[in-house]
Write an enzyme that holds these catalytic residues in place. Structure first.
Site, mmCIF file in Angstrom:
data_model
loop_
_atom_site.group_PDB
_atom_site.id
_atom_site.type_symbol
_atom_site.label_atom_id
_atom_site.label_comp_id
_atom_site.label_asym_id
_atom_site.label_seq_id
_atom_site.Cartn_x
_atom_site.Cartn_y
_atom_site.Cartn_z
ATOM 1 N N HIS A 175 0.734 -1.165 0.007
ATOM 2 C CA HIS A 175 -0.044 0.050 -0.077
ATOM 3 C C HIS A 175 0.883 1.267 -0.009
ATOM 4 O O HIS A 175 0.680 2.152 -0.686
ATOM 5 C CB HIS A 175 -0.969 -0.026 1.255
ATOM 6 C CG HIS A 175 -2.148 -1.117 1.187
ATOM 7 N ND1 HIS A 175 -2.896 -1.556 2.021
ATOM 8 C CD2 HIS A 175 -2.671 -1.369 -0.298
ATOM 9 C CE1 HIS A 175 -3.711 -2.204 1.583
ATOM 10 N NE2 HIS A 175 -3.837 -2.405 0.163
ATOM 11 N N ARG A 208 -20.872 2.578 -13.518
ATOM 12 C CA ARG A 208 -21.067 1.016 -13.429
ATOM 13 C C ARG A 208 -21.933 0.905 -12.167
ATOM 14 O O ARG A 208 -21.689 1.149 -10.883
ATOM 15 C CB ARG A 208 -19.795 0.698 -13.107
ATOM 16 C CG ARG A 208 -19.774 -0.835 -13.111
ATOM 17 C CD ARG A 208 -17.963 -1.393 -13.033
ATOM 18 N NE ARG A 208 -17.620 -1.136 -11.483
ATOM 19 C CZ ARG A 208 -16.356 -1.206 -11.464
ATOM 20 N NH1 ARG A 208 -15.382 -1.920 -12.370
ATOM 21 N NH2 ARG A 208 -15.705 -1.088 -10.499
ATOM 22 N N GLU A 257 -15.540 -8.319 -19.463
ATOM 23 C CA GLU A 257 -14.702 -8.700 -18.802
ATOM 24 C C GLU A 257 -14.488 -10.363 -18.642
ATOM 25 O O GLU A 257 -13.632 -10.773 -17.905
ATOM 26 C CB GLU A 257 -14.629 -8.010 -17.191
ATOM 27 C CG GLU A 257 -15.990 -8.213 -16.732
ATOM 28 C CD GLU A 257 -16.233 -7.016 -15.424
ATOM 29 O OE1 GLU A 257 -15.095 -6.537 -14.998
ATOM 30 O OE2 GLU A 257 -17.325 -6.657 -15.156
ATOM 31 N N ASP A 308 -9.865 -8.089 -15.141
ATOM 32 C CA ASP A 308 -10.512 -9.223 -15.105
ATOM 33 C C ASP A 308 -10.670 -9.789 -16.196
ATOM 34 O O ASP A 308 -10.612 -11.257 -16.286
ATOM 35 C CB ASP A 308 -12.123 -9.040 -14.618
ATOM 36 C CG ASP A 308 -12.206 -8.865 -13.139
ATOM 37 O OD1 ASP A 308 -11.359 -9.579 -12.409
ATOM 38 O OD2 ASP A 308 -13.434 -8.333 -12.733
ATOM 39 N N CYS A 310 -11.764 0.560 -19.656
ATOM 40 C CA CYS A 310 -11.745 1.327 -18.559
ATOM 41 C C CYS A 310 -10.609 0.591 -17.471
ATOM 42 O O CYS A 310 -10.520 0.847 -16.332
ATOM 43 C CB CYS A 310 -12.963 1.513 -17.535
ATOM 44 S SG CYS A 310 -13.969 0.029 -17.350
#
Length: 580
Positions: A192, A335, A434, A458, A505
């Site tokens: 992170h 979405r 996806e 994905d 995207c």
């Protein structure tokens, strides 16, 4: 003879920095008793609960600040930290130790250290790096229990930070106007801390291990965040060389800023939309700063996260309305809820799944919880009168699912109309491509959808059969895999044959290495994090359509990802060398 030392680490955030090494000293934990007196257990439990509440409030403020500065995706890191404070594994273990007359500080230190050690011992790199998140939470709680303020990172200025490790909270406190970059012994690309460095635009090299001892306090160092290099005590010639690199890099950033007000089109005038991905209304300013053509992906799941119950229709409506009003006359693609899988909403009480990536997630979850889906669709339709709203369904595998989702949308519209509530009667409706099944059936789906948006993250995972969160096989997760490229090309061609358009995207859309290839495929819309908009736009403006098509055709003759990457790197160089 030069005394310069060359250290090789992991480059996690591009850019160059030349400056003085500023060691970030770790604050020693103050002495505290291991045990408490008999009868003091309740008071100690209350101290622990107060510390948890204080850290939650601190995190709430940091989430808000990070959302405004870097975006919702990055702020989600601290949302996860907040959820850890409510994790029974942590809370119950500390509570039990306190009830056994051990001090709260000792209990927090012991429990978080054991949890961090458990994660650190895992084979999966991604899971290993979550140990830093546990340590971060433990340190925050300890500070509150000991009455100490945040220390260390916030005070660093005018140098390159050097530390054994930087926890996410340390990185969030670094002032980009004062800190040139950072170097650490620990960490990896998926930590992170690395994610936050990239989002903030701070050059960073991690994973130096014992080499870090070669950097003495106040030594002059050169940081190459792209190559993962740290040069210690460089000679004059090396400094001059990197000063030129830094100057070129800064000039390149200025060149990109100059394209902000120019139209998004190829050199021969073909219009290509360059949009941004966001997750909260607070990110609108970032989209405006780069003059993106619109929003290619608004992740509505962020409206559902960081809370203990479902958002109401009114709460959702206000959030969606705010985005549309903030970007008047620009297209905004919402979405629908993409939860499940790696995006858990604890308050839904979903049972654990053996393979969540292939389980009850996204539109499948919405079909199983029609109450949640209908509420969201109503909120979206109500907001539609305030701007150019588009709706996109995720995880569609075939025509039946699309028809089912669209039928529910129509039902929601009919309800609103009967109730006399304003909404647009026609809203463009598309799907995320996806799942390979949707890509293969693109010619059929194109007859009924208004648009496609390719989600490469994905699509790669399902096409190449690789868990993208598993570092042991992560090297296989590559959107330049020839099979993935064939699916992408197929989807774009199918949409054009049906008079429809296709956007992208996923992460690939913001990768400059893919820009020429995707332009050659005929991609109509690129949507990415705001920080990548100007570089992609600059590349598109420099190339002609027929040239891009020729390069794409040659790339598709190659048989491996490595060959395709090498070829595209050569092509990219032709269009990124400044002519100014």
């Amino acid at each position: 003879m030069s005394k310069m030392k060359t250290l090789q680490g992991i480059g996690v955030s591009e850019g160059f920095a030349i400056g003085q090494a500023v060691w970030l000293e770790e604050t020693e934990q103050q002495d505290c008793p291991e045990t408490i007196a008999a009868g003091a257990e309740q008071e100690e439990l209350e101290r622990f609960e107060a510390a948890c509440a204080a850290v939650k409030a601190e995190l709430d403020k940091q989430i808000e600040t990070m959302t405004e500065k870097l975006g919702a995706k990055q702020a989600e890191i601290f949302t996860a930290h907040r959820m850890m404070l409510e994790d029974p594994t942590l809370v119950d273990a500390v509570t039990e130790m306190i009830n056994n007359r051990q001090s709260a500080v000792f209990a927090v230190h012991k429990v978080t250290a054991e949890m961090a050690a458990m994660f650190a011992a895992m084979d999966n790199d991604y899971m290993r790096e979550r140990a830093a998140d546990i340590t971060d939470i433990g340190r925050r709680l300890t500070r509150k229990l000991q009455g100490r303020d945040n220390d260390g990172a916030a005070a660093v200025s005018n140098g390159i930070v050097v530390a054994q490790d930087l926890l996410p909270s340390d990185t969030a406190l670094l002032d980009k106007d004062k800190v040139l970059g950072f170097v650490t012994a620990l960490g990896g690309k998926t930590s992170h801390t690395s994610i936050l460095a990239r989002a903030a635009g701070l050059p960073a090299v991690v994973g130096l291990g014992g080499q870090l001892d070669e950097i003495s306090p106040r030594a002059t160092i050169i940081l190459d965040g792209g190559a993962g290099l740290v040069l210690v005590d460089p000679d004059a010639a090396t400094v001059a060389k990197y000063e030129k690199k830094l100057e070129d890099y800064q000039r390149w950033r200025k060149l990109l800023a100059a394209v902000k007000e120019l139209p998004s089109q190829t050199a021969d005038g073909r219009v290509v939309e360059i949009a941004a991905n966001i997750g909260t209304p607070q990110e609108i300013a970032k989209v405006q700063n780069v003059n993106a053509d619109g929003i290619g992906l608004f992740r509505t799941e962020f409206v559902f996260m960081g809370r203990t119950e479902l958002p109401t229709e009114e709460e959702q409506f206000e959030a969606y309305k705010q985005v549309l009003e903030g970007l008047p006359n620009k297209k905004v693609i919402f979405r629908t809820l993409d939860a499940g899988g790696d995006k858990e909403l604890d308050y839904l009480g979903l049972p654990p799944e053996a393979n969540p990536a292939l389980g009850l997630r996204a539109v499948r979850l919405c079909f199983s919880r029609t109450d949640i889906f209908k509420t969201q669709l109503r909120a979206l339709l109500r907001a539609s009168v305030y701007g150019n709203l588009h709706i996109m369904f995720p995880m569609i595998s075939g025509l039946e699912e699309f028809r089912q989702a669209k039928s529910m949308l129509n039902q929601a519209r009919e309800e609103l109309t009967r109730q006399g509530i304003a909404c647009k009667q026609k809203v463009p409706v598309g799907i995320m491509v996806e799942i390979p099944a949707a890509a293969v059936m693109a010619d059929v789906l194109a007859q009924e959808v208004d648009f496609f948006s390719i989600g490469t993250n994905d699509l790669v995972q399902y096409t190449v059969a690789v868990d993208r969160m598993n570092e042991q096989v992560a090297y296989l997760s590559d959107y330049f895999h020839p099979a993935v490229l064939r699916l992408i090309s197929r989807v774009i061609e199918a949409s054009h044959n049906a008079g429809k358009w296709t956007g992208m995207c996923g992460e690939m859309a913001g990768d400059p290495l893919a820009t020429v290839l995707l332009t050659g495929f005929g991609l109509d819309e690129f949507s990415m994090h705001a920080g990548a908009v100007l570089e992609v736009k600059n590349l598109i403006r420099r190339i002609k359509t027929d040239e891009a098509q020729a390069y794409a055709k040659e790339a598709m003759k190659l048989g491996t990802s490595a060959e395709i990457r090498a070829y595209l790197q050569q092509i990219k160089q032709k269009y990124t060398v400044s002519e100014d």
